[in-house]
Design a protein around this motif. Structure first.
Motif, PDB file in Angstrom:
ATOM      1  N   ASN A  56     -28.666   3.248   9.557  1.00 16.72           N
ATOM      2  CA  ASN A  56     -27.635   2.456   8.881  1.00 16.72           C
ATOM      3  C   ASN A  56     -26.309   3.188   9.042  1.00 16.72           C
ATOM      4  N   THR A  57     -25.318   2.545   9.652  1.00 10.58           N
ATOM      5  CA  THR A  57     -24.024   3.193   9.870  1.00 10.58           C
ATOM      6  C   THR A  57     -22.905   2.375   9.234  1.00 10.58           C
ATOM      7  N   ALA A  58     -21.885   3.094   8.772  1.00  4.18           N
ATOM      8  CA  ALA A  58     -20.695   2.456   8.204  1.00  4.18           C
ATOM      9  C   ALA A  58     -19.501   3.346   8.519  1.00  4.18           C
ATOM     10  N   GLN A  59     -18.314   2.737   8.587  1.00 11.57           N
ATOM     11  CA  GLN A  59     -17.114   3.492   8.947  1.00 11.57           C
ATOM     12  C   GLN A  59     -15.941   3.100   8.052  1.00 11.57           C
ATOM     13  N   VAL A  60     -15.063   4.088   7.821  1.00 11.60           N
ATOM     14  CA  VAL A  60     -13.786   3.839   7.144  1.00 11.60           C
ATOM     15  C   VAL A  60     -12.693   4.519   7.968  1.00 11.60           C
ATOM     16  N   THR A  61     -11.465   4.048   7.811  1.00 15.31           N
ATOM     17  CA  THR A  61     -10.350   4.588   8.600  1.00 15.31           C
ATOM     18  C   THR A  61      -9.214   5.016   7.680  1.00 15.31           C
ATOM     19  N   VAL A  62      -8.647   6.189   7.973  1.00 12.21           N
ATOM     20  CA  VAL A  62      -7.467   6.688   7.259  1.00 12.21           C
ATOM     21  C   VAL A  62      -6.374   6.964   8.300  1.00 12.21           C
ATOM     22  N   THR A  63      -5.127   6.950   7.856  1.00  8.72           N
ATOM     23  CA  THR A  63      -4.002   7.144   8.794  1.00  8.72           C
ATOM     24  C   THR A  63      -2.978   8.119   8.217  1.00  8.72           C
ATOM     25  N   ARG A  64      -2.093   8.633   9.133  1.00  8.76           N
ATOM     26  CA  ARG A  64      -0.965   9.473   8.719  1.00  8.76           C
ATOM     27  C   ARG A  64       0.113   9.415   9.801  1.00  8.76           C
ATOM     28  N   GLN A  65       1.337   9.763   9.408  1.00  7.36           N
ATOM     29  CA  GLN A  65       2.462   9.779  10.339  1.00  7.36           C
ATOM     30  C   GLN A  65       2.550  11.142  11.036  1.00  7.36           C
ATOM     31  N   VAL A  66       2.927  11.107  12.338  1.00 11.76           N
ATOM     32  CA  VAL A  66       3.064  12.335  13.135  1.00 11.76           C
ATOM     33  C   VAL A  66       4.439  12.320  13.816  1.00 11.76           C
ATOM     34  N   SER A  67       5.154  13.450  13.685  1.00 11.69           N
ATOM     35  CA  SER A  67       6.453  13.602  14.360  1.00 11.69           C
ATOM     36  C   SER A  67       6.281  14.638  15.466  1.00 11.69           C
ATOM     37  N   THR A  68       6.638  14.263  16.722  1.00 10.93           N
ATOM     38  CA  THR A  68       6.440  15.151  17.876  1.00 10.93           C
ATOM     39  C   THR A  68       7.795  15.553  18.473  1.00 10.93           C
ATOM     40  N   ASP A  69       8.017  16.873  18.596  1.00 15.05           N
ATOM     41  CA  ASP A  69       9.244  17.395  19.220  1.00 15.05           C
ATOM     42  C   ASP A  69       9.118  17.202  20.725  1.00 15.05           C
ATOM     43  N   THR A  70      10.046  16.446  21.319  1.00 14.95           N
ATOM     44  CA  THR A  70       9.950  16.149  22.748  1.00 14.95           C
ATOM     45  C   THR A  70      10.282  17.349  23.629  1.00 14.95           C
ATOM     46  N   VAL A  71      10.936  18.368  23.052  1.00 20.92           N
ATOM     47  CA  VAL A  71      11.293  19.550  23.844  1.00 20.92           C
ATOM     48  C   VAL A  71      10.164  20.561  23.825  1.00 20.92           C
ATOM     49  N   THR A  72       9.688  20.866  22.609  1.00 26.56           N
ATOM     50  CA  THR A  72       8.660  21.905  22.481  1.00 26.56           C
ATOM     51  C   THR A  72       7.244  21.333  22.413  1.00 26.56           C
ATOM     52  N   GLY A  73       7.148  20.038  22.107  1.00 22.15           N
ATOM     53  CA  GLY A  73       5.827  19.433  21.943  1.00 22.15           C
ATOM     54  C   GLY A  73       5.196  19.701  20.579  1.00 22.15           C
TER      55      GLY A  73
END
Length: 207
Positions: A56-73
């Motif tokens: 028996n399987t079940a799933q839930v999803t959580v999210t968050r915001q990510v900010s990425t520096d384009t110079v340093t990554g």
């Protein structure tokens, strides 16, 4: 670029003996994105042979915001969204088997949670001993009928039956029925005589 610091009245020339400087200010660009994470709950079932249920399987999803520096990554993370819950799961009923866990309880997970994994093991029930039927009740012994009464000996023909006369007395007067009958007879005889005389007298008057 934030500012370049270039003076509005600055004029470049060909004089190599004098430096002409200005400052340029730059800022790293950051790209915003959303990261999603799926947490899976898996319940394994074992021990019931070919009757064993599928996982028996079940799933839930959580999210968050990510900010990425384009110079340093370099990435900067925000907070995860609200916690999610898995509903309680009742272990399937299998005839002849008993699970070691009747239910997997409800679970609450956050974005930091790992996948959940549970195992329910079935054990074969011990055979039940059949119940012996109760012994039948013996029928009661029949009651012997009572002995028939011997009939009285019949009276021989021509034989007179003896009759007992009971001297019955009237209450309080202590007189017998026979005495009353005698007195009644005498009264009737007297009345008859009187009536007879009365009739003869009447006949003589007519003549």
């Amino acid at each position: 670029m934030v500012t370049d610091g270039y003076p509005a009245d600055l004029t470049f020339d060909n004089d190599d003996t004098t430096d002409q400087n200005f400052t340029v200010h730059l800022k790293h660009q950051n790209i915003q994105s959303t990261e999603a994470k799926t947490v899976t709950e898996t319940i394994h079932y074992q021990g019931a042979g070919n009757q064993t249920p599928a996982d028996n399987t079940a799933q839930v999803t959580v999210t968050r915001q990510v900010s990425t520096d384009t110079v340093t990554g370099e990435k900067t993370y925000g907070s995860w969204s609200a916690d999610q819950s898995f509903a309680a799961v009742t272990s399937p009923v299998i005839k002849g088997y008993t699970p070691d866990q009747a239910e997997i309880g409800a679970q609450t997970v956050s974005g930091d949670a790992s996948d959940l994994d549970f195992t329910v093991i079935y054990t074969k029930d011990a055979p039940t001993k059949p119940v012996n039927p109760s012994q039948p009740t013996m029928p009661a012994k029949p009651v012997n009928p009572s002995q028939p009464t011997t009939p009285a000996k019949p009276v021989q023909a021509g034989q007179a039956a003896a009759t007992n006369f009971v001297d019955q007395r009237l209450p309080q007067t202590d007189e017998t029925d026979q005495q009353h009958m005698t007195l009644s007879g005498l009264l009737l005889l007297a009345m008859s005589s009187v009536l007879g005389l009365f009739g003869m007298t009447k006949r003589q008057h007519k003549e």
